[in-house]
Design a protein around this motif. Sequence first.
Motif, PDB file in Angstrom:
ATOM      1  N   LYS A 173      -5.346   5.567   4.000  1.00 16.55           N
ATOM      2  CA  LYS A 173      -5.260   4.104   4.111  1.00 16.55           C
ATOM      3  C   LYS A 173      -3.914   3.679   4.691  1.00 16.55           C
ATOM      4  N   VAL A 174      -2.837   4.336   4.264  1.00 14.89           N
ATOM      5  CA  VAL A 174      -1.497   4.014   4.774  1.00 14.89           C
ATOM      6  C   VAL A 174      -1.406   4.350   6.259  1.00 14.89           C
ATOM      7  N   ALA A 175      -1.947   5.503   6.658  1.00 16.32           N
ATOM      8  CA  ALA A 175      -1.916   5.887   8.073  1.00 16.32           C
ATOM      9  C   ALA A 175      -2.680   4.864   8.914  1.00 16.32           C
ATOM     10  N   LEU A 176      -3.843   4.429   8.435  1.00 14.83           N
ATOM     11  CA  LEU A 176      -4.614   3.411   9.164  1.00 14.83           C
ATOM     12  C   LEU A 176      -3.863   2.080   9.215  1.00 14.83           C
ATOM     13  N   GLU A 177      -3.216   1.710   8.106  1.00 16.94           N
ATOM     14  CA  GLU A 177      -2.443   0.472   8.071  1.00 16.94           C
ATOM     15  C   GLU A 177      -1.305   0.520   9.094  1.00 16.94           C
TER      16      GLU A 177
ATOM     17  N   THR B 179      -4.672  11.553  -1.369  1.00 13.56           N
ATOM     18  CA  THR B 179      -5.161  11.759  -0.005  1.00 13.56           C
ATOM     19  C   THR B 179      -5.841  10.500   0.521  1.00 13.56           C
ATOM     20  N   PHE B 180      -6.615   9.840  -0.323  1.00 11.90           N
ATOM     21  CA  PHE B 180      -7.286   8.593   0.061  1.00 11.90           C
ATOM     22  C   PHE B 180      -6.250   7.527   0.440  1.00 11.90           C
TER      23      PHE B 180
ATOM     24  N   LEU C 129       0.831  -1.209   0.000  1.00 12.33           N
ATOM     25  CA  LEU C 129       0.000   0.000   0.000  1.00 12.33           C
ATOM     26  C   LEU C 129       0.866   1.259   0.000  1.00 12.33           C
ATOM     27  N   GLU C 130       1.947   1.250   0.800  1.00 12.24           N
ATOM     28  CA  GLU C 130       2.872   2.391   0.819  1.00 12.24           C
ATOM     29  C   GLU C 130       3.560   2.541  -0.536  1.00 12.24           C
ATOM     30  N   GLN C 131       3.898   1.419  -1.165  1.00 11.44           N
ATOM     31  CA  GLN C 131       4.528   1.467  -2.485  1.00 11.44           C
ATOM     32  C   GLN C 131       3.570   2.060  -3.511  1.00 11.44           C
TER      33      GLN C 131
END
Length: 193
Positions: free
Chosen positions: A174-178, A169-170, A79-81
Motif C-alpha cells: 500500500k505504501v509503495a502504491l501511495e 507485506t500488505f 500510512l507510512e507511519q
Amino acid sequence: MAAWRPGSKTVVLPLRRPFSSRGCQLAPERSAERRDAAPSRVSSFCPPRKSCHDWIGPPDKYSNLRPVHFYIPENESPLEQKLRELRQETQEWNQQFWANQNLTFHKEKEEFIHSRLKAKGLGLTAESGAKATLNAEEMAEFYKEFLSKNFQKHMYYNRDWYKRNFAITFFMAKVALERIWRKLPLKQKKSGT
C-alpha cells in the motif's frame, strides 16, 4: 555506513529504504516492561543523528536478535507511519518472545544438568576443576523434552509471526502504491504545460 574489519566487535550496517526522503529522524525504542519477562532493553547502540536509513544494531544479549532502529522521514504519511509502527511493534514482540524463550531454555537446561549430575552422584565440577557436563545422548533427552513441552507455544508464535508478516507485506504494498500515486500527478502536470 559502517564496515566490518577483522578484530572488530560488531558490524552495524544501515538497512536501505527505497523512496527515502531528505528528513532524518530515527524512531525511539519502546520497551514493554513485565515482571516475569526477560529484560527488554534491546541495545544501547545509537546510529548517527544524520542517518536517513533504518539501521541494524548489534545482537541483543537476551534474544540474540539484531534490533532495527527505524528511520522516520520528515514528511511521513499516515500510512507510512502505520507501517513503521507495525514493524516496530512486531520487532518488540519478537524480541520479547525470544528473550523469554532463551531465558526459559537456559534455566531449564541448567536444572536438567544439575538433576542428572546429582542422580549420578557427581558435583557441578569435575575432578579436574572444569565444569561437569553431560554427554550428547543425555542432552538430546533434554532438547527433545523441551521442544515437546514448548510445541504449542512455538506453534502459536509461528502463526502470529506469519500473520504479522503478511500484514507488514500488505502495508508495504500500500505504501509503495501511495508513493507511486503521489509521483504520477507531478509527471502529468509537467507534460501538460
